[in-house]
Design an enzyme around this catalytic site. Structure first.
Site, short mmCIF file in Angstrom:
data_model
loop_
_atom_site.label_atom_id
_atom_site.label_comp_id
_atom_site.label_asym_id
_atom_site.label_seq_id
_atom_site.Cartn_x
_atom_site.Cartn_y
_atom_site.Cartn_z
N VAL A 1 0.85 -1.17 -0.06
CA VAL A 1 -0.02 -0.01 0.06
C VAL A 1 0.88 1.41 -0.01
O VAL A 1 2.25 0.97 0.29
CB VAL A 1 -1.16 0.12 1.15
CG1 VAL A 1 -2.02 -1.05 1.07
CG2 VAL A 1 -0.24 -0.17 2.48
N SER A 2 0.20 2.43 -0.51
CA SER A 2 1.02 3.55 -0.54
C SER A 2 1.58 4.40 0.54
O SER A 2 2.60 4.94 0.72
CB SER A 2 0.32 4.40 -1.49
OG SER A 2 0.34 3.92 -2.68
N SER A 3 0.85 4.37 1.71
CA SER A 3 1.03 4.88 3.14
C SER A 3 0.77 4.05 4.23
O SER A 3 0.13 3.22 4.29
CB SER A 3 0.24 6.41 3.07
OG SER A 3 -1.18 5.85 2.83
#
Length: 199
Positions: free
Chosen positions: A8-10
């Site tokens: 996931v990105s964050s």
């Protein structure tokens, strides 16, 4: 070995759905990462690629979990294949029903190139939406941007002193790399102060 790769990105996003799906496929080990897909500065992915052996397989929920940059994704796929391993994107058809191997490989390649293109386009749209959002926030006078940690008015005395030291070194023409070595500060910060002085 069959590995899973989930990303996931964050930090505030959740990997649970990807992990649940990959676990249901009987993978031997899942590599989990919370990092942007905009580039390959991802230690967990690098760790996975480093241990790959011939006949190993990587399973990924979708191509955009591997990355959003077309060239980066292509380079990862090439590296996986160069080690004699394979990579399986669960959201892409396998074309197993196609008898001819050449046709099957062609269809898989076309599908993968299309997916890479779509991932890159989505990345562009995300950046454009961010840019538009910042512009609108600035118009309304509510955009704060990132907090300034080093500057002439920051409350932290050490950071304020380092700001003025970097400024002094820039004024006397010290090369940026030398300033980085002397102060231990990032090149991004040094460049920002330089831009402020020139602006």
């Amino acid at each position: 070995m069959i590995y899973g790769y989930a990303r996931v990105s964050s930090k505030d996003q959740n990997l649970a759905r990807q992990i649940q799906t990959l676990s249901g496929l009987g993978v031997d080990r899942i590599f989990k990462e919370k990092a942007s897909g905009a580039n390959l500065s991802r230690p967990v992915l690098k760790q996975l690629l480093a241990i790959l052996k011939p006949e190993d397989e990587i399973k990924v929920i979708s191509l955009d979990r591997l990355g959003r940059d077309v060239n980066d994704v292509t380079n990862v796929i090439i590296e996986v294949r160069s080690k004699g391993a394979t990579i399986d994107f669960l959201d892409m058809p396998s074309y197993e029903e196609v008898d001819d191997e050449n046709t099957r490989n062609l269809l898989s390649s076309i599908t993968m190139e299309l997916q890479k293109y779509l991932a890159a386009e989505e990345r562009k749209k995300i950046l454009e939406r961010q840019r538009q959002g910042i512009a609108l926030a600035k118009q309304r006078g509510v955009y704060q941007g990132r907090p300034i940690l080093y500057g002439p008015d920051v409350s932290n005395l050490d950071r304020r002193k380092q700001y003025f030291e970097i400024k002094r070194l820039l004024k006397v023409g010290t090369p940026l790399r030398k300033i980085q070595q002397l102060t231990g500060r990032s090149m991004t910060l040094i460049q920002r102060i330089k831009n402020e002085m020139e602006g």
